[in-house]
Scaffold this motif. Structure first.
Motif, PDB file in Angstrom:
ATOM      1  N   HIS A  82      -3.802   5.020  -0.703  1.00 59.57           N
ATOM      2  CA  HIS A  82      -2.480   4.601  -1.149  1.00 59.57           C
ATOM      3  C   HIS A  82      -1.469   5.634  -0.662  1.00 59.57           C
ATOM      4  N   HIS A  83      -0.320   5.128  -0.269  1.00 61.51           N
ATOM      5  CA  HIS A  83       0.744   6.006   0.216  1.00 61.51           C
ATOM      6  C   HIS A  83       1.895   6.009  -0.774  1.00 61.51           C
ATOM      7  N   ILE A  84       2.362   7.213  -1.107  1.00 63.03           N
ATOM      8  CA  ILE A  84       3.529   7.353  -1.981  1.00 63.03           C
ATOM      9  C   ILE A  84       4.663   7.905  -1.105  1.00 63.03           C
ATOM     10  N   LYS A  85       5.827   7.267  -1.207  1.00 64.92           N
ATOM     11  CA  LYS A  85       6.879   7.598  -0.244  1.00 64.92           C
ATOM     12  C   LYS A  85       7.343   9.048  -0.334  1.00 64.92           C
TER      13      LYS A  85
ATOM     14  N   HIS B 248      -3.036   9.134  -1.277  1.00 64.48           N
ATOM     15  CA  HIS B 248      -4.079   9.311  -2.273  1.00 64.48           C
ATOM     16  C   HIS B 248      -5.266   8.431  -1.882  1.00 64.48           C
TER      17      HIS B 248
ATOM     18  N   THR C 254       4.196   2.887  -1.933  1.00 61.67           N
ATOM     19  CA  THR C 254       5.137   2.645  -3.024  1.00 61.67           C
ATOM     20  C   THR C 254       5.891   3.927  -3.368  1.00 61.67           C
TER      21      THR C 254
ATOM     22  N   MET D   8       3.075  11.014   0.941  1.00 59.83           N
ATOM     23  CA  MET D   8       1.871  11.588   0.344  1.00 59.83           C
ATOM     24  C   MET D   8       0.811  10.486   0.216  1.00 59.83           C
TER      25      MET D   8
ATOM     26  N   ALA E 184       0.805  -1.226   0.000  1.00 57.78           N
ATOM     27  CA  ALA E 184       0.000   0.000   0.000  1.00 57.78           C
ATOM     28  C   ALA E 184       0.832   1.267   0.000  1.00 57.78           C
TER      29      ALA E 184
END
Lengths: 279, 279, 279, 279, 279, 279
Positions: E3-6, D3, C205, D1, C203
């Motif tokens: 969703h997590h973005i690094k 989403h 990336t 971040m 989850a």
């Protein structure tokens, strides 16, 4: 150091488990006036107490309250048991049923977690004894109400045991306070302002819808008190002449706690040199 | 109904603002024994009180405490002012500086939000008066400590005014309780178990590192109390013979609050028919 | 039933009182991972425990933690003492100095009142043992940090004593869990959904500012686990095929707590009839 | 971040809304072991984590728990709907009905507001993984109990999905801890005191009303542990010989978090230079 | 689904770590007006929202606030780092240093744990938008104060980014409320009592020590409002003629939330049949 | 200074006491949006307010809310009365019945103690007025829901009176804010970053199970706002070019509160020299 003996201080039995009553009983396990609150209040006061005699008293009663916590916990557990598999019972306290597995938990009767905000610990022995006398009175009245809300004879008897102990403790704390030989309203080391201290301020006036009106009673016209009306209602108001507080002016006991503050040193020393009464 | 008059009950002035002392003062604004706690405890007790005389007393003092809240708030605000633009002062209480804009806020001296868990309101008049006497004793000692931690003369004087009022209130609550003419340890409507109620339980024994040991004092051997040792230390333990509680056995006053519980009806009725004393 | 012996479990001494360090120590008195939290968590689990052997374990350790509470309290009290009359020390914790009289109080190192929200008590023995193992690990690391922040030798030694006990307890709780002979990830009585239970969901990336990126490790590609990408990043997402849960499908131990719920009866009975292992 | 994708991770449906069950479900939305607690605990640990591989793990699972929060929230909302206009349903949770408009709210099943006091975040990776394993075990047992208290098939299926994920996470956290290759009871950087660490203290003795007595088991006589009786019951008591703690004596892993404390520097450096295992 | 973005939404850097300022920054991480409070308030409102357009808005902003939580958390972590091994820094927040290992934690600037009591979620869309406008105004002013208390340029820039977004959100929430086309003071479905609603009650009168006195302004004599004096000060008091409330009398919008209550059905239906405006 | 008049601001009567409804009413006594919250929020803002005109407003309304607290408390007390001796009624709120003696208590409808965490006090006048407008909107909607859940005519009328006052106050606070003549989105003294402040970030995308999808509305494409997609979904993301904040760039009002912070001095001075509008 503590030791636990598996035997309960009072053997509890329950005729018919009553989960909604078990929920009410949580008030005396994890509630504001319950056994943990009492145990912690007295034990922590005891840990801080500088007078060895009354420290012993605080540890005696603080420890007994831990034993009461266990007794009331065992009683509650018996009453809560149906919450394990009865959906209707579980609805009475879903926190106990779903999160707590139907066991006793450190909450009050509406599921609020126990908090140390319930405790009254000031580190002044005489003040703490006042707080304890009041705490015991509260615990007594709560037990009495619980007795009135159950029909189970053995539950009533267990609660009567616990209720009785609160009166014993109330008497012991009162005796400990009396034996400090302080004037009744002497708190700490600074005398209140003369004159002003005798003025009872009449801040609520008029007549209410339920027949309430202004009353005169011993609390505002006797025991040296006199009734002062507010400027708002044509009175003189309170005396507000400045008065310079002096540490050491209040009557202290030899067993009072050391006073707190940078400029109290002298007052504290004087107190400590007074003749020690028999503990 | 309440009315606010813009004039403070006591005019406050501050020589040199002391933000870290202002922080300490928050203890009496939004702290456990502070003015809001007092105002709310007495006013809510008053709202619930069935005895019109003592209800008047509770509203008088509850309202005066609101006026004290305002006085101590004004004093604190003067002391906190440097937090507005002095980073060092702001570090003393970032919650006040950053979130509160340097003004007074409903927290205690370490920034914990005021909570009604501080209040002691049982709906039983005599018990509530006990709680109030203790509350006033606590408020007095806290004011005294604050006086000792400041050098500012006018701050000391303002605190002396507020401190004095706590003793006045302590006397008034005590007079109100005395005038109910209840035996000293009579709480509610059920008598404690005879015999058991006289047993002081010796739950803490031995000798400690700081010279503490087992003491005998008025709290465990006088006033009808006797010292019982635990089975753990070779004693007999407490009497645990079952005793069936009976509502209505305790001595009640005509102005006691209506008792709580399904099977107390008779006891309550009896009490209400007693001869009414002068309020 | 509890008994208190005036002797501390470990005799504390302090070379130079350090009130700001005393404040830090409050973390282990009234803090989230402190001694009261441990004492209450294990004692209440013990009160609810149906397996007499592990109930004994819970009461043994719960009681020892009460003795630790007393030891750490005595140590803190020595360090806090200067708060009584040193304004600078008092600023370190005005709640302790002004409201608490410079004594130990049931708060953590920033003055937040202890709350039962810290406790983890589910009434399921295996789950509670997991919670206790983690609780001991937390208490150990906090003691270790405290040791590193003081130079006082005797304080370090006292903390080393207390710290060591946490590891002892961690080992005991682990042994108690192992001896229940449950598969490592068997919790309760319902098996997790096959297939889905092996899917590790990716989850988070991308690449971060501090060089962080997507990693593969034993936690998402070994031990039967496999890495599944989200639909959001072009993956298949998790299996969401409906699966009907069946109580009694998970491997249970004979000493597990009775399961909770209206339709678990059969599963519970089956468990209770298994052969009892040696406690 | 972050989403957000409007699609739920698991599509929820409800046959017959059951507002009292919806109330129970709040335990997993705003309760102590619920989805927000999990999301916050892991995400904040991840934010602080210095090991990039396990940081990825923490963010993966922390984020998935946010998606679960949304799933369980949608499910609860369907069950609570009757509270909007059914007085009887509204009585089940007046806070939800009157203050919250019948929607989902960040409270537990008895209306207590969610608090970060539920979280266990120490900033030590190995310790935090222990806390997470326990947290997942607790979440699993709570879901299982909820499944048992509803008859609605689609609700059961949704809860089975969520419940299964807790076991997946428990396995992943366990694998991450195992892969740190630390001895089982090695926490931090200071070894516990030899000898003392093997002593299990028998603080609870005797026989209880429910047949409980002193037990011997693997937790007090095996795995290197031995049973020590208290001085109170004629035993030798624990070893209290002073032992000087030494940072760096405990076995550390290359991926451990940097230790905390002024005099740990050396220990921390040594750890960081150890050979790095495959993440 | 989340969703997590690094990658952080805004890359943070810090010149000189300032742990006491890091402590202040916690106000925006785990404080009453901080990013988690914003994220939760909007996301839970969004989960409950029945209007799909404004639900999208609530989820957009709620999710962005989660990304802000991460940004401010990363910034705080850099400032707190010295707490790991500097005793003086650790004294600034012992909870962070000793219990939290020097990392970011879900507390405010004085260490109080985050609580859902900070949130304002009523389930009425228009009311919730009002609450959100105010929440953004509060968050803006707190960021601005933080900017003023640091000299670190890159910290200032990061806070400026976050501060700006609050104004964007304030504008968006205001536009969403405006587009509901409700009269400015129309809340819910029951009209306030005519006449009474125009009366501004003068409950505070007189002259204060700081020059305050009775003022007339647009808030008590314009916009249809008129000033009424209390009976206490010789005025007429408020109109208290009984008025029977009628659901459905207030102007409602087609996108308002379904009203709550047993007897509102008709009002709700009427509202739902109104012509739907463009989202 | 406060004065209490025994007459209620609105005379309450109750046809048939309804204890479960009395419980719901507690939401407006000791709940998050209740009368004490309103009284404290406005009164403390008033205590801190530097503008004498709006300070008068805050004290007027803060004091009126105290009178409302008393009215709603009297109403609740009548509804709770059966809890005194009816076990079924007592089950509705055991905290009220057993601990509170069947009287009104400072809790909300699920028994959670009132906390100052409910309050929004920033010490910035314009921001505080925003918070108050929202607070009144919330109080209005809660009263409306309570009206809908009772059939008792006189209770409905009393609630209609109280509800109406919230709208009066909402209007007064709005007029006070308008009269400060600040641009609608001008908060504090630092302008938001140009460009960035116009970007509405699309952080939630896709299509949900309940038909939700991405919407365009006035909140993301009008009033100067424009919709920006995330990098995650192929957009450009937000502008993150560094921007150096300048105190004093935002439009301020002459009656704004003094800004907070070490380097705001100049901005504050400029503001204070602006021409003073009519209060």
């Amino acid at each position: 150091m503590y030791h636990h003996i598996k035997k309960l201080m009072y053997t509890v039995k329950v005729g018919t488990p009553d989960p909604r009553f078990g929920n009410m009983l949580l008030e005396q396990f994890g509630g504001a006036n319950g056994e943990l609150a009492a145990a912690m209040q007295y034990s922590i006061q005891g840990l801080n107490c500088e007078d060895p005699g009354r420290k012993d008293l605080l540890m005696d009663i603080g420890t007994e309250e831990l034993s009461h916590l266990e007794v009331v916990g065992a009683l509650i557990r018996m009453h809560l048991k149906p919450m394990k598999n009865d959906r209707d019972a579980a609805e009475a306290d879903p926190l106990v049923a779903v999160a707590g597995g139907g066991g006793v938990t450190l909450c009050n009767s509406v599921g609020s977690a126990w908090t140390a905000d319930y405790l009254k610990v000031t580190g002044d022995l005489a003040v703490d004894l006042h707080s304890n006398i009041a705490a015991e009175a509260r615990a007594k009245i709560v037990y009495e109400r619980l007795i009135a809300f159950t029909d189970d004879v053995e539950t009533k008897e267990a609660l009567q045991f616990l209720m009785t102990r609160e009166i014993t403790h109330m008497r012991a704390f009162s005796a400990a306070l009396d034996s400090m030989q302080k004037p009744r309203f002497a708190i700490g080391i600074i005398k209140p302002t003369p004159g002003l201290v005798d003025q009872f301020f009449n801040a609520s006036t008029g007549e209410g819808q339920d027949g309430s009106k202004d009353y005169v009673g011993p609390w505002n016209q006797e025991d040296g008190l006199n009734l002062i009306d507010s400027e708002m209602t044509g009175g003189t108001g309170l005396h507000v002449a400045p008065y310079r507080p002096q540490p050491g002016t209040e009557d202290a006991s030899a067993v009072d706690s050391t006073p707190v503050g940078v400029d109290t040193g002298d007052a504290g020393d004087r107190k400590k040199s007074s003749k020690r009464e028999v503990a």
